[in-house]
Design a protein around this motif. Structure first.
Motif, PDB file in Angstrom:
ATOM      1  N   ARG A 158      43.899  35.511  10.271  1.00  0.00           N
ATOM      2  CA  ARG A 158      44.209  34.642  11.161  1.00  0.00           C
ATOM      3  C   ARG A 158      45.117  33.565  10.933  1.00  0.00           C
ATOM      4  NH1 ARG A 158      43.145  35.404  16.324  1.00  0.00           N
ATOM      5  NH2 ARG A 158      41.404  36.520  15.795  1.00  0.00           N
ATOM      6  N   LEU A 159      45.190  32.917   9.604  1.00  0.00           N
ATOM      7  CA  LEU A 159      45.822  32.076   9.143  1.00  0.00           C
ATOM      8  C   LEU A 159      47.537  32.483   9.050  1.00  0.00           C
ATOM      9  CD1 LEU A 159      46.573  29.166   8.075  1.00  0.00           C
ATOM     10  CD2 LEU A 159      45.967  29.997   5.797  1.00  0.00           C
ATOM     11  N   ALA A 160      47.425  33.846   8.437  1.00  0.00           N
ATOM     12  CA  ALA A 160      48.783  34.617   8.380  1.00  0.00           C
ATOM     13  C   ALA A 160      49.295  34.835   9.663  1.00  0.00           C
ATOM     14  CB  ALA A 160      48.578  35.748   7.423  1.00  0.00           C
ATOM     15  N   LEU A 161      48.809  35.084  10.791  1.00  0.00           N
ATOM     16  CA  LEU A 161      49.188  35.383  11.947  1.00  0.00           C
ATOM     17  C   LEU A 161      49.986  33.999  12.550  1.00  0.00           C
ATOM     18  CD1 LEU A 161      49.431  37.081  14.486  1.00  0.00           C
ATOM     19  CD2 LEU A 161      47.171  36.011  15.491  1.00  0.00           C
ATOM     20  N   TYR A 162      49.174  33.153  12.337  1.00  0.00           N
ATOM     21  CA  TYR A 162      50.065  31.827  12.939  1.00  0.00           C
ATOM     22  C   TYR A 162      51.083  31.290  11.951  1.00  0.00           C
ATOM     23  CZ  TYR A 162      46.422  30.443  16.500  1.00  0.00           C
ATOM     24  OH  TYR A 162      45.778  30.392  17.697  1.00  0.00           O
ATOM     25  N   GLU A 163      50.998  31.383  10.697  1.00  0.00           N
ATOM     26  CA  GLU A 163      52.142  30.957  10.030  1.00  0.00           C
ATOM     27  C   GLU A 163      53.195  31.675   9.676  1.00  0.00           C
ATOM     28  OE1 GLU A 163      50.166  30.368   6.085  1.00  0.00           O
ATOM     29  OE2 GLU A 163      50.150  28.147   6.388  1.00  0.00           O
TER      30      GLU A 163
END
Length: 674
Positions: free
Chosen positions: A318-323
């Motif tokens: 989820r963090l990678a999707l945003y970043e």
């Protein structure tokens, strides 16, 4: 021929034909040429009929449209402005979230999105609308900047929007993804994933058709009859038709799944298709899913690939999707709006998306905060440098580096320092102090003696506590949860801590008056009283007598410890400093008093600085691991403490934590002397 413009020479642009808003999609595995698909075909085959594309588009568009925006004038956030009102309600049919959700959806599906401003032709727009990408034609005539946008419905031009050839401005803002083969239209991520989308869709359709056929693979009925002479005989047309009809009616479809087939004569059945297991559809679809998600920039854990999800890696995904995906898309949209929309209101304003408000980034912010906190604590950066990293305003007095243990400055520009006042003689003077070492060893022995006091409850105390528990259970009164816990300790005869013994004595002293109340003694009305039950839970009279004895032993040992500590400190005070250390401290006294000696409460003495220095050496030796790595000796640590003390003596305040306040002259604002 007319002279070419600079842009025409730069891009080698020839006379360009009118473009249609068609996307290229390779949806035919094994064909020689890719097929031309319009936006409607891509949306239908990709978004409406493919679960992975649907999920990817919604993960990105919904996540991006949930991020709030801020309007700034410089570094100041604007709370109220017509631009804010417009974005919060772009048009009567859409809110901020709905508008940007569809905007990102159009960009992801077609690579293009078109925003139309309505009203205020010479001023600020009143509404913002989105035009479907398949209804826009871009016309160009040999120029890098399009001539105009045409809006079509059912093939007829409904409106035309001209483009300023000097600055590219138009009533329509074209948001697009980069396309290496087209000057005007953007490229959809679906173009790169077209083969995988085709593969996923066809495998899904195959499985559905297979289920409709009773989950049985296709095959052939083989007929091998012979006449009396042994020659092959063919079926008549009516026989062939009857056979096909019987097969369809009796053995095809889900209602006939598993029904046995009875073949007579020279008929035989030959399977011609592969089962789903043989074709490995499971791995095939998972591979296609991963590739589709990859093209959209969505981690495969978020689209349901089996064996890819755990609680930890889903959070990281989820963090990678945003970043890696959503935030870059947000920054692109913000850039486009700052170039096209915001200047219509005020060219001093900027639009930003509030990235820090994204919940998925909370863990990253937490790690950043922990890193800068550790850096400040270890003296690597100042507090203002740390505040800048985490987005806070600087504060006064937070530009110094601090040592972690006592939080006082390692250097002080207000107090001159002697030139390299550290030598081996000074270090030996501390290392060879055998008398002080002996006193410290003796002190440690006395601390051990305090810990050796026998604090195991007696059997009489255990019996009293047990009786108290029984009475409390029977009469439903007396004592608290703490008292019950204490009774259980006594019954088990657990070794009690020094602090617990002190609390027992305090309890008995407070509640000794309860012994005078009626019901405390057996035979009195109301026996047992609540006070009696509570008294028993703490060990009764036996516990009171025991607590008094143990408390006295503790006081005796603590008095010895205090006396020894005073003795060690007095020995430390008696020790004479030697060499350059004493010379350096005398110089500090002279320099300080030359500036501040006229004020009695600010005047320094050599004895005062010697005491501060000794304590600094002692603090370093007590816990050297807490000292910043750049501090290489106890003397260096002690000088830093002296510098901090002198600064506080002259200014009336410490830069870090307080220390040595008992050494300030009486009347000084930091003095602990009364």
């Amino acid at each position: 021929m007319a002279q070419q413009t600079f842009l025409q020479r730069l891009f080698n642009i020839q006379q360009q034909e009118v473009k249609q808003s068609n996307m290229m999609g390779y949806f035919g595995v094994g064909t020689d040429q890719p097929k031309n698909y319009k936006y409607a075909d891509l949306a239908k085959e990709g978004y409406l009929k493919n679960a992975i594309v649907y999920r990817c588009v919604n993960e990105i568009s919904k996540g991006a449209s949930a991020v709030p925006f801020v309007v700034k004038a410089g570094d100041q956030i604007i709370e109220q402005h017509p631009l804010i009102d417009l974005l919060n309600r772009p048009n009567p049919l859409q809110s901020y979230s709905e508008f940007f959700n569809s905007l990102f959806g159009y960009v992801l599906l077609s690579g293009n999105a078109y925003i139309l401003k309505v009203g205020g032709e010479t001023g600020t727009p009143k509404e913002l609308h989105q035009l479907r990408p398949d209804r826009i034609n871009i016309k160009g005539s040999g120029n890098a900047i399009p001539d105009k946008y045409e809006y079509l419905i059912n093939g007829r031009v409904q409106n035309t929007y001209d483009v300023d050839q000097d600055n590219g401005f138009s009533e329509i803002k074209h948001v697009k993804l980069w396309n290496p083969l087209d000057d005007y239209y953007g490229l959809s991520p679906m173009s790169a994933a077209a083969i995988e989308i085709d593969q996923f869709n066809m495998s899904s359709k195959h499985n559905v058709n297979l289920l409709n056929n009773g989950a049985r693979p296709s095959g052939a009925v083989i007929f091998k009859p012979k006449d009396d002479a042994g020659f092959a005989v063919n079926l008549t047309e009516s026989q062939r038709q009857q056979l096909l009809t019987d097969l369809n009616n009796r053995f095809s479809g889900t209602a006939n799944a598993g029904r046995p087939m009875l073949l007579e004569g020279d008929f035989d059945w030959k399977e011609m298709g592969l089962s789903p297991k043989d074709m490995d559809f499971h791995a095939l679809k998972n591979m296609a899913t991963t590739d589709i998600a990859l093209c959209f920039g969505v981690p495969s854990q978020l689209v349901g690939v089996p064996d890819a999800q755990t609680y930890s890696n889903v959070a990281e995904a989820r963090l990678a999707l945003y970043e890696e995906t959503i935030i870059p898309h947000l920054r692109k949209i913000a850039s486009d709006l700052n170039e096209w929309l915001v200047p219509l209101f005020d060219d001093r304003l900027t639009l930003e998306f509030d990235i820090d408000s994204i919940p998925a980034l909370a863990e990253r912010k937490k790690k950043t905060y922990e890193n800068v906190t550790s850096a400040v604590r270890e003296g690597i950066m100042t507090r203002n440098e740390a505040r800048k990293i985490i987005g806070l305003d600087p504060i006064d007095g937070a530009d110094d580096l601090y040592i972690s243990a006592n939080l006082f400055p390692l250097s002080d520009s207000d107090v001159p320092k002697p030139e390299n006042p550290i030598n081996e003689e000074d270090l030996e003077d501390y290392d060879d102090d055998d008398e002080v070492d002996k006193e410290i060893d003796f002190l440690l022995q006395e601390e051990k003696a305090l810990a050796d006091i026998n604090t195991v409850p007696t059997s009489e105390m255990a019996e009293e506590a047990k009786r108290g528990l029984e009475l409390r259970k029977k009469f439903k009164r007396g004592g608290t949860l703490v008292g019950v816990a204490r009774a259980n300790q006594l019954v088990a005869r657990e070794r009690l801590s020094i602090s617990t013994v002190k609390r027992m004595y305090s309890f008995f002293k407070r509640h000794e008056v309860d012994k005078q109340a009626e019901g405390f003694r057996q035979g009195e009305e109301g026996y047992p009283s609540a006070g009696k039950v509570a008294w028993l839970l703490w060990g009764g009279d036996s516990g009171f007598a025991w607590a008094k004895r143990k408390r006295q032993q503790i006081i005796t040992e603590e008095d010895k410890e205090y006396a020894l500590q005073e003795h060690v400190e007095s020995k430390e005070d008696e020790k004479a400093l030697s060499g350059k250390v004493k010379e350096a401290l005398e110089g500090k006294v002279e320099d300080h008093n030359e500036k501040h000696g006229n004020t009695k409460t600010k005047r320094a003495t050599l004895r005062m600085l010697e005491a501060v220095f000794r304590r600094g050496v002692g603090a370093y030796r007590t816990n050297p691991s807490s000292v910043r790595p750049s501090v290489s000796s106890p003397d260096q640590w002690a000088y830093a403490r002296v510098n901090s003390f002198l600064r506080a003596l002259s200014t009336g305040k410490f830069r870090g934590g307080r220390h040595d306040t008992d050494l300030f002259p009486k009347g000084h604002p930091l003095s602990s002397k009364t």
